[in-house]
Design a protein around this motif. Structure first.
Motif, PDB file in Angstrom:
ATOM      1  N   HIS A 158       0.571  -1.359   0.053  1.00  0.00           N
ATOM      2  CA  HIS A 158      -0.016  -0.123  -0.068  1.00  0.00           C
ATOM      3  C   HIS A 158       0.857   1.582  -0.003  1.00  0.00           C
ATOM      4  CE1 HIS A 158      -3.010  -3.312   1.346  1.00  0.00           C
ATOM      5  NE2 HIS A 158      -4.403  -2.559   0.812  1.00  0.00           N
ATOM      6  N   ALA A 159       2.030   1.824   0.477  1.00  0.00           N
ATOM      7  CA  ALA A 159       3.244   2.309   0.700  1.00  0.00           C
ATOM      8  C   ALA A 159       3.804   3.093  -0.391  1.00  0.00           C
ATOM      9  CB  ALA A 159       3.662   2.890   2.264  1.00  0.00           C
ATOM     10  N   SER A 160       3.832   4.411  -0.491  1.00  0.00           N
ATOM     11  CA  SER A 160       4.186   4.436  -1.904  1.00  0.00           C
ATOM     12  C   SER A 160       5.811   5.573  -1.139  1.00  0.00           C
ATOM     13  CB  SER A 160       4.141   5.930  -1.967  1.00  0.00           C
ATOM     14  OG  SER A 160       2.998   7.288  -1.376  1.00  0.00           O
ATOM     15  N   ALA A 161       5.524   5.471   0.280  1.00  0.00           N
ATOM     16  CA  ALA A 161       6.978   5.577   1.073  1.00  0.00           C
ATOM     17  C   ALA A 161       6.547   5.292   2.692  1.00  0.00           C
ATOM     18  CB  ALA A 161       6.937   6.687   0.580  1.00  0.00           C
ATOM     19  N   ALA A 162       7.990   5.170   3.165  1.00  0.00           N
ATOM     20  CA  ALA A 162       7.765   5.631   4.427  1.00  0.00           C
ATOM     21  C   ALA A 162       9.359   5.070   4.838  1.00  0.00           C
ATOM     22  CB  ALA A 162       7.231   3.666   4.763  1.00  0.00           C
ATOM     23  N   LEU A 163       9.281   5.703   6.273  1.00  0.00           N
ATOM     24  CA  LEU A 163      10.191   4.867   6.836  1.00  0.00           C
ATOM     25  C   LEU A 163       9.792   5.254   8.448  1.00  0.00           C
ATOM     26  CD1 LEU A 163      11.898   9.006   7.423  1.00  0.00           C
ATOM     27  CD2 LEU A 163       9.966   8.158   7.694  1.00  0.00           C
ATOM     28  N   ASP A 164      10.690   4.431   9.647  1.00  0.00           N
ATOM     29  CA  ASP A 164      10.778   4.470  10.995  1.00  0.00           C
ATOM     30  C   ASP A 164      11.004   5.800  11.736  1.00  0.00           C
ATOM     31  OD1 ASP A 164      13.908   4.111  11.355  1.00  0.00           O
ATOM     32  OD2 ASP A 164      13.493   3.071  13.313  1.00  0.00           O
ATOM     33  N   VAL A 165      10.225   5.784  12.661  1.00  0.00           N
ATOM     34  CA  VAL A 165      10.563   7.072  13.162  1.00  0.00           C
ATOM     35  C   VAL A 165      11.698   7.041  14.576  1.00  0.00           C
ATOM     36  CG1 VAL A 165       8.844   9.466  14.854  1.00  0.00           C
ATOM     37  CG2 VAL A 165       8.625   8.280  12.670  1.00  0.00           C
ATOM     38  N   SER A 166      13.007   7.547  13.828  1.00  0.00           N
ATOM     39  CA  SER A 166      14.349   7.114  15.403  1.00  0.00           C
ATOM     40  C   SER A 166      14.001   8.403  15.722  1.00  0.00           C
ATOM     41  CB  SER A 166      14.822   6.447  14.779  1.00  0.00           C
ATOM     42  OG  SER A 166      15.327   6.535  13.648  1.00  0.00           O
ATOM     43  N   ASP A 167      14.542   9.406  15.119  1.00  0.00           N
ATOM     44  CA  ASP A 167      14.600  10.707  15.094  1.00  0.00           C
ATOM     45  C   ASP A 167      13.891  12.214  15.938  1.00  0.00           C
ATOM     46  OD1 ASP A 167      17.535   9.706  14.919  1.00  0.00           O
ATOM     47  OD2 ASP A 167      17.201  10.906  13.000  1.00  0.00           O
ATOM     48  N   GLY A 168      12.422  11.200  15.512  1.00  0.00           N
ATOM     49  CA  GLY A 168      11.203  12.273  16.017  1.00  0.00           C
ATOM     50  C   GLY A 168      10.453  12.368  14.423  1.00  0.00           C
ATOM     51  N   LEU A 169       9.335  12.619  15.284  1.00  0.00           N
ATOM     52  CA  LEU A 169       8.384  12.433  13.869  1.00  0.00           C
ATOM     53  C   LEU A 169       8.953  13.599  12.965  1.00  0.00           C
ATOM     54  CD1 LEU A 169       5.657  11.857  12.790  1.00  0.00           C
ATOM     55  CD2 LEU A 169       4.299  13.487  14.345  1.00  0.00           C
ATOM     56  N   ALA A 170       8.746  15.832  13.758  1.00  0.00           N
ATOM     57  CA  ALA A 170       9.480  16.653  13.203  1.00  0.00           C
ATOM     58  C   ALA A 170      10.686  16.226  11.907  1.00  0.00           C
ATOM     59  CB  ALA A 170       8.989  17.646  13.314  1.00  0.00           C
ATOM     60  N   GLY A 171      10.945  15.581  12.237  1.00  0.00           N
ATOM     61  CA  GLY A 171      12.758  16.003  11.877  1.00  0.00           C
ATOM     62  C   GLY A 171      12.531  14.420  10.421  1.00  0.00           C
ATOM     63  N   ASP A 172      12.032  13.629  10.754  1.00  0.00           N
ATOM     64  CA  ASP A 172      11.692  12.117  10.399  1.00  0.00           C
ATOM     65  C   ASP A 172      11.355  12.486   8.672  1.00  0.00           C
ATOM     66  OD1 ASP A 172      13.826  10.785  10.474  1.00  0.00           O
ATOM     67  OD2 ASP A 172      12.486   9.624  12.272  1.00  0.00           O
ATOM     68  N   LEU A 173       9.560  13.546   8.882  1.00  0.00           N
ATOM     69  CA  LEU A 173       8.383  13.888   8.379  1.00  0.00           C
ATOM     70  C   LEU A 173       9.711  14.729   7.768  1.00  0.00           C
ATOM     71  CD1 LEU A 173       5.882  13.939   6.720  1.00  0.00           C
ATOM     72  CD2 LEU A 173       5.571  15.899   8.909  1.00  0.00           C
ATOM     73  N   ALA A 174      10.181  15.541   7.825  1.00  0.00           N
ATOM     74  CA  ALA A 174      11.055  16.469   6.818  1.00  0.00           C
ATOM     75  C   ALA A 174      12.168  15.204   6.541  1.00  0.00           C
ATOM     76  CB  ALA A 174      12.386  17.559   7.779  1.00  0.00           C
ATOM     77  N   LYS A 175      12.451  14.177   6.804  1.00  0.00           N
ATOM     78  CA  LYS A 175      13.574  13.860   5.878  1.00  0.00           C
ATOM     79  C   LYS A 175      12.888  12.823   4.046  1.00  0.00           C
ATOM     80  CE  LYS A 175      16.401  12.234   9.242  1.00  0.00           C
ATOM     81  NZ  LYS A 175      16.931  11.522  10.691  1.00  0.00           N
ATOM     82  N   LEU A 176      11.358  12.280   5.106  1.00  0.00           N
ATOM     83  CA  LEU A 176      10.515  12.325   3.749  1.00  0.00           C
ATOM     84  C   LEU A 176       9.995  12.897   2.944  1.00  0.00           C
ATOM     85  CD1 LEU A 176       7.754   9.621   4.222  1.00  0.00           C
ATOM     86  CD2 LEU A 176       7.377  11.013   3.005  1.00  0.00           C
ATOM     87  N   CYS A 177       9.731  13.796   3.323  1.00  0.00           N
ATOM     88  CA  CYS A 177       9.740  15.128   2.481  1.00  0.00           C
ATOM     89  C   CYS A 177      10.095  15.669   1.580  1.00  0.00           C
ATOM     90  CB  CYS A 177       9.253  16.620   3.524  1.00  0.00           C
ATOM     91  SG  CYS A 177       7.193  16.038   3.918  1.00  0.00           S
ATOM     92  N   ARG A 178      11.432  15.778   1.631  1.00  0.00           N
ATOM     93  CA  ARG A 178      12.843  15.812   0.938  1.00  0.00           C
ATOM     94  C   ARG A 178      13.295  15.502   0.264  1.00  0.00           C
ATOM     95  NH1 ARG A 178      14.879  18.077   6.019  1.00  0.00           N
ATOM     96  NH2 ARG A 178      16.985  16.182   6.266  1.00  0.00           N
ATOM     97  N   ALA A 179      13.059  13.630   0.507  1.00  0.00           N
ATOM     98  CA  ALA A 179      13.407  12.477  -0.069  1.00  0.00           C
ATOM     99  C   ALA A 179      12.290  11.866  -1.378  1.00  0.00           C
ATOM    100  CB  ALA A 179      13.718  11.276   0.606  1.00  0.00           C
TER     101      ALA A 179
END
Length: 334
Positions: free
Chosen positions: A216-237
């Protein structure tokens, strides 16, 4: 587990035989008697690799229980595999032990590691043992498998996708606050305090969600460094942006109680890390099926936003409808 030659009766050999050989039951581990292990992939599968570690005084407290340290070291790696949609296949362990490490500590460490290796069907394949003048260091390289070409990367999110997150956010960061500050959490009930402390010490990798993420997912990552920071990584990628209403972020009752007493800790909950939940972008037409798959796996999921076009940094909107400005948007060692 050591690459250096050792006599059959060396201390290192005895340590490996006593504590780690019983965990190495996979035939490709060769009972830890060879220089390397062998892993045969199922037909039509890719191998997914990840590595992460824990250092006493950095990721864990030096007085944390040995079995919990072992479990944490393995679970943070399994969280990465789960976020990629991979099934655990095995792991390598490299451990550097301080000179005062006792047999009781080693026995508890091996017991915890073995229990989780069995629980998640992720056998020990090999590794390395060392003595260190510094603090305890445990590094694990974990391997997983999935059908060829199906790994869920960070870079696939598209405008219109629904942003989903598993479990609850902020518990571990608030639990760490309780460990670090004796004055924190005054008035917090014992059950709430225990919940937050446990969530920091022992994450729950969402391995049961792997198949659902791949489907189902088009993108995913685990939240290890904080929701805000990891969401930023997903958005940049992915080259996208997102707007998250803080009120939509799932919080446990324990976290809500602590934040009600200390509202300033909201930033810590959103940026502190150690959640080891999964953040996923799911096409709108697949959301209901994704929810059903997560429910079947026993994993709670919550919609927290929609992916938008553009390359602006993600925004977290507070209860007053104003964007939050974080002093430290993400955990980082550097």
């Amino acid at each position: 587990m050591s690459k250096r030659p050792a006599s059959p009766d060396s201390g290192e050999d005895r340590l490996i035989a006593r504590y780690f050989r019983p965990l190495a039951r996979h035939p490709g581990a060769f009972a830890l008697r060879d220089d390397a292990a062998a892993l045969t992939l199922p037909p039509g599968c890719d191998l997914v690799l990840t590595t992460d570690g824990v250092i006493a005084g950095v990721h864990v407290f030096p007085d944390d229980p040995a079995d919990a340290i072992a479990r944490r070291a393995l679970r943070v790696n399994l969280s990465d595999l789960a976020a990629k949609g991979a099934k655990p296949a095995g792991f390598l362990l490299s451990i550097a032990l301080p000179g005062n490490t006792s047999d009781d500590w080693l026995a508890a460490f091996a017991r915890g590691l073995g229990a989780d290796a069995d629980r998640y069907d992720c056998p020990l394949l090999g590794g390395d043992t060392d003595r260190t003048p510094g603090p305890l260091s445990v590094s694990i390289a974990a391997f997983g498998t999935l059908p060829t070409g199906t790994m869920v990367r960070r870079s696939g999110a598209r405008p219109g996708d629904v942003l989903m997150v598993t479990g609850t956010i902020g518990d571990a960061a608030l639990g760490l606050k309780l460990r670090q500050d004796a004055a924190a959490g005054r008035g917090l009930g014992e059950d709430a305090r225990s919940h937050l402390l446990a969530r920091y010490l022992l994450p729950e990798p969402r391995t049961g969600l792997a198949d659902t993420l791949r489907a189902h997912a088009s993108a995913a990552l685990d939240v290890s460094d904080g929701l805000a920071g990891d969401l930023a990584k997903l958005c940049r990628a992915s080259g996208v942006s997102v707007r998250v209403e803080v009120e939509d972020v799932p919080l446990s009752d324990a976290a809500r109680a602590m934040l009600a007493a200390e509202p300033a800790l909201l930033e810590r909950a959103l940026t502190g890390g150690d959640d080891y939940e999964i953040l996923a972008a799911v096409p709108a037409g697949k959301v209901e099926s994704f929810r059903a798959g997560a429910a079947a796996a026993g994993v709670a999921v919550t919609e927290i936003g929609r992916v938008e076009a553009g390359d602006a940094a993600p925004q977290f909107i507070g209860p007053d409808k104003r964007p939050l400005v974080f002093e430290r948007p993400s955990f980082s060692h550097f």
